[in-house]
Design a protein around this motif. Sequence first.
Motif, PDB file in Angstrom:
ATOM      1  N   ARG A  56      13.109  -7.592  10.043  1.00  9.62           N
ATOM      2  CA  ARG A  56      14.227  -8.467  10.426  1.00  9.62           C
ATOM      3  C   ARG A  56      15.253  -8.594   9.306  1.00  9.62           C
ATOM      4  NH1 ARG A  56      12.147 -14.004  12.320  1.00  9.62           N
ATOM      5  NH2 ARG A  56      14.314 -14.145  12.989  1.00  9.62           N
ATOM      6  N   ASN A  57      14.989  -7.944   8.186  1.00 11.16           N
ATOM      7  CA  ASN A  57      15.876  -8.035   7.022  1.00 11.16           C
ATOM      8  C   ASN A  57      17.015  -7.009   7.159  1.00 11.16           C
ATOM      9  OD1 ASN A  57      16.673  -7.001   4.236  1.00 11.16           O
ATOM     10  ND2 ASN A  57      15.592  -8.875   3.706  1.00 11.16           N
ATOM     11  N   PHE A  58      18.260  -7.472   7.011  1.00  9.23           N
ATOM     12  CA  PHE A  58      19.411  -6.600   7.259  1.00  9.23           C
ATOM     13  C   PHE A  58      19.432  -5.391   6.319  1.00  9.23           C
ATOM     14  CE2 PHE A  58      21.428 -10.861   8.512  1.00  9.23           C
ATOM     15  CZ  PHE A  58      20.902 -10.767   9.790  1.00  9.23           C
ATOM     16  N   ARG A  59      19.093  -5.623   5.060  1.00  8.55           N
ATOM     17  CA  ARG A  59      19.090  -4.513   4.099  1.00  8.55           C
ATOM     18  C   ARG A  59      18.025  -3.480   4.454  1.00  8.55           C
ATOM     19  NH1 ARG A  59      21.300  -5.620  -1.062  1.00  8.55           N
ATOM     20  NH2 ARG A  59      23.417  -6.271  -0.605  1.00  8.55           N
ATOM     21  N   VAL A  60      16.876  -3.961   4.846  1.00  5.87           N
ATOM     22  CA  VAL A  60      15.776  -3.051   5.201  1.00  5.87           C
ATOM     23  C   VAL A  60      16.129  -2.275   6.473  1.00  5.87           C
ATOM     24  CG1 VAL A  60      13.348  -2.907   5.895  1.00  5.87           C
ATOM     25  CG2 VAL A  60      14.022  -4.469   4.053  1.00  5.87           C
ATOM     26  N   GLN A  61      16.753  -2.967   7.420  1.00  7.34           N
ATOM     27  CA  GLN A  61      17.144  -2.286   8.661  1.00  7.34           C
ATOM     28  C   GLN A  61      18.083  -1.113   8.369  1.00  7.34           C
ATOM     29  OE1 GLN A  61      18.806  -5.497  10.962  1.00  7.34           O
ATOM     30  NE2 GLN A  61      16.791  -6.258  11.594  1.00  7.34           N
ATOM     31  N   ASN A  62      18.938  -1.275   7.342  1.00  6.95           N
ATOM     32  CA  ASN A  62      19.874  -0.203   6.987  1.00  6.95           C
ATOM     33  C   ASN A  62      19.246   0.863   6.109  1.00  6.95           C
ATOM     34  OD1 ASN A  62      22.068  -1.194   8.403  1.00  6.95           O
ATOM     35  ND2 ASN A  62      22.544  -2.660   6.784  1.00  6.95           N
ATOM     36  N   ASN A  63      18.163   0.504   5.429  1.00  6.46           N
ATOM     37  CA  ASN A  63      17.543   1.454   4.501  1.00  6.46           C
ATOM     38  C   ASN A  63      16.030   1.223   4.444  1.00  6.46           C
ATOM     39  OD1 ASN A  63      17.045   3.301   2.495  1.00  6.46           O
ATOM     40  ND2 ASN A  63      17.794   1.982   0.823  1.00  6.46           N
ATOM     41  N   PRO A  64      15.342   1.502   5.549  1.00  7.22           N
ATOM     42  CA  PRO A  64      13.907   1.182   5.612  1.00  7.22           C
ATOM     43  C   PRO A  64      13.065   1.960   4.603  1.00  7.22           C
ATOM     44  CG  PRO A  64      14.571   2.442   7.551  1.00  7.22           C
ATOM     45  CD  PRO A  64      15.821   2.094   6.817  1.00  7.22           C
ATOM     46  N   GLY A  65      13.614   3.047   4.074  1.00  4.70           N
ATOM     47  CA  GLY A  65      12.875   3.851   3.102  1.00  4.70           C
ATOM     48  C   GLY A  65      12.466   3.074   1.860  1.00  4.70           C
ATOM     49  N   ILE A  66      13.159   1.968   1.553  1.00  5.67           N
ATOM     50  CA  ILE A  66      12.798   1.194   0.348  1.00  5.67           C
ATOM     51  C   ILE A  66      11.400   0.587   0.468  1.00  5.67           C
ATOM     52  CG2 ILE A  66      15.167   0.629  -0.328  1.00  5.67           C
ATOM     53  CD1 ILE A  66      14.689  -2.195   0.760  1.00  5.67           C
ATOM     54  N   LEU A  67      10.895   0.497   1.700  1.00  6.80           N
ATOM     55  CA  LEU A  67       9.569  -0.105   1.895  1.00  6.80           C
ATOM     56  C   LEU A  67       8.447   0.778   1.347  1.00  6.80           C
ATOM     57  CD1 LEU A  67       9.981  -1.401   5.564  1.00  6.80           C
ATOM     58  CD2 LEU A  67      10.261  -2.681   3.433  1.00  6.80           C
ATOM     59  N   ILE A  68       8.718   2.078   1.282  1.00  4.41           N
ATOM     60  CA  ILE A  68       7.675   3.004   0.821  1.00  4.41           C
ATOM     61  C   ILE A  68       7.227   2.634  -0.588  1.00  4.41           C
ATOM     62  CG2 ILE A  68       7.197   5.429   0.234  1.00  4.41           C
ATOM     63  CD1 ILE A  68       9.221   6.130   2.543  1.00  4.41           C
ATOM     64  N   ARG A  69       8.204   2.324  -1.442  1.00  2.00           N
ATOM     65  CA  ARG A  69       7.885   1.967  -2.836  1.00  2.00           C
ATOM     66  C   ARG A  69       7.087   0.659  -2.901  1.00  2.00           C
ATOM     67  NH1 ARG A  69       6.117   3.538  -7.195  1.00  2.00           N
ATOM     68  NH2 ARG A  69       6.841   2.516  -9.076  1.00  2.00           N
ATOM     69  N   PHE A  70       7.439  -0.304  -2.045  1.00  2.00           N
ATOM     70  CA  PHE A  70       6.714  -1.580  -2.035  1.00  2.00           C
ATOM     71  C   PHE A  70       5.232  -1.341  -1.715  1.00  2.00           C
ATOM     72  CE2 PHE A  70      10.758  -4.029  -0.472  1.00  2.00           C
ATOM     73  CZ  PHE A  70      11.377  -3.752  -1.671  1.00  2.00           C
ATOM     74  N   VAL A  71       4.990  -0.462  -0.752  1.00  2.00           N
ATOM     75  CA  VAL A  71       3.599  -0.173  -0.356  1.00  2.00           C
ATOM     76  C   VAL A  71       2.896   0.604  -1.469  1.00  2.00           C
ATOM     77  CG1 VAL A  71       2.142   1.071   1.309  1.00  2.00           C
ATOM     78  CG2 VAL A  71       4.062  -0.319   2.114  1.00  2.00           C
TER      79      VAL A  71
END
Length: 241
Positions: free
Chosen positions: A140-155
């Motif tokens: 639901r985060n606007f930044r993540v919606q535009n660039n979901p690839g940033i989640l890979i690093r978090f995981v």
Amino acid sequence: MIDIHTHILPMIDDGPATIQESIEMCRIAVNDGIKKIIATPHVQSKVDNEGAIFEKIDILNQALKQEGLDLVIFPGAELHLNDQLLHADVLKESRMLTLNGNKKYILLEFSFQWVPPETEQVIFALKAMGFTPILPHLERNFRVQNNPGILIRFVELGAILQVTAQSIVGNFGRASKKCALWMLRNSLVHVIASDAHSPVGRPPVLSHALKVVSAMLGEDSARKMVLDHPKMILEGIPFVS
Ligand SMILES: [Fe+2]
């Protein structure tokens, strides 16, 4: 099923206004197949009312017994990134800042508008202190919606990602649904939770999302997100995925 993220205690945050509403939410959860719930009220900067929160949990659990509802409520909290509670001593002393007081898992949200630049350092620091952050509803985060690839690093850094059930079924709009499905397809979802706030509008329901994910990824994968992984979180068992 086990729901690890709910606002189900009365008169404590933006959740239910009365104990009757809390019980109504619990009835909905039971009918949906949920057996255990972690109450995660919003907590910011300091917690001087832990006793009052535990009292509410006890009262609600007693009421559930009287109503014959097969459901147990456990303590927890939803913390905000940047808040003063993210210190090892504070987290370890509390019975609710880590989920179920297990001194392992923290539910850690940030604003829907942006992703704080220090997120990676915070995940790293928390892991180094022995805590695992669970990051809720990033779909639901606007930044993540535009660039979901940033989640890979978090995981990669060891964060656990929790998607909200209603995002998966489209109740938070197309962008949230699209992002949630992208995360699911890319194995970036560990847990599905309701983030319930009310009996109507935001109820504690997981079964609709479970159905969608079962069709997408198979029943085994879907069950892990609503039962196996939430059980590990509740019990403070380390996560290996
Ligand atoms: Fe929440």
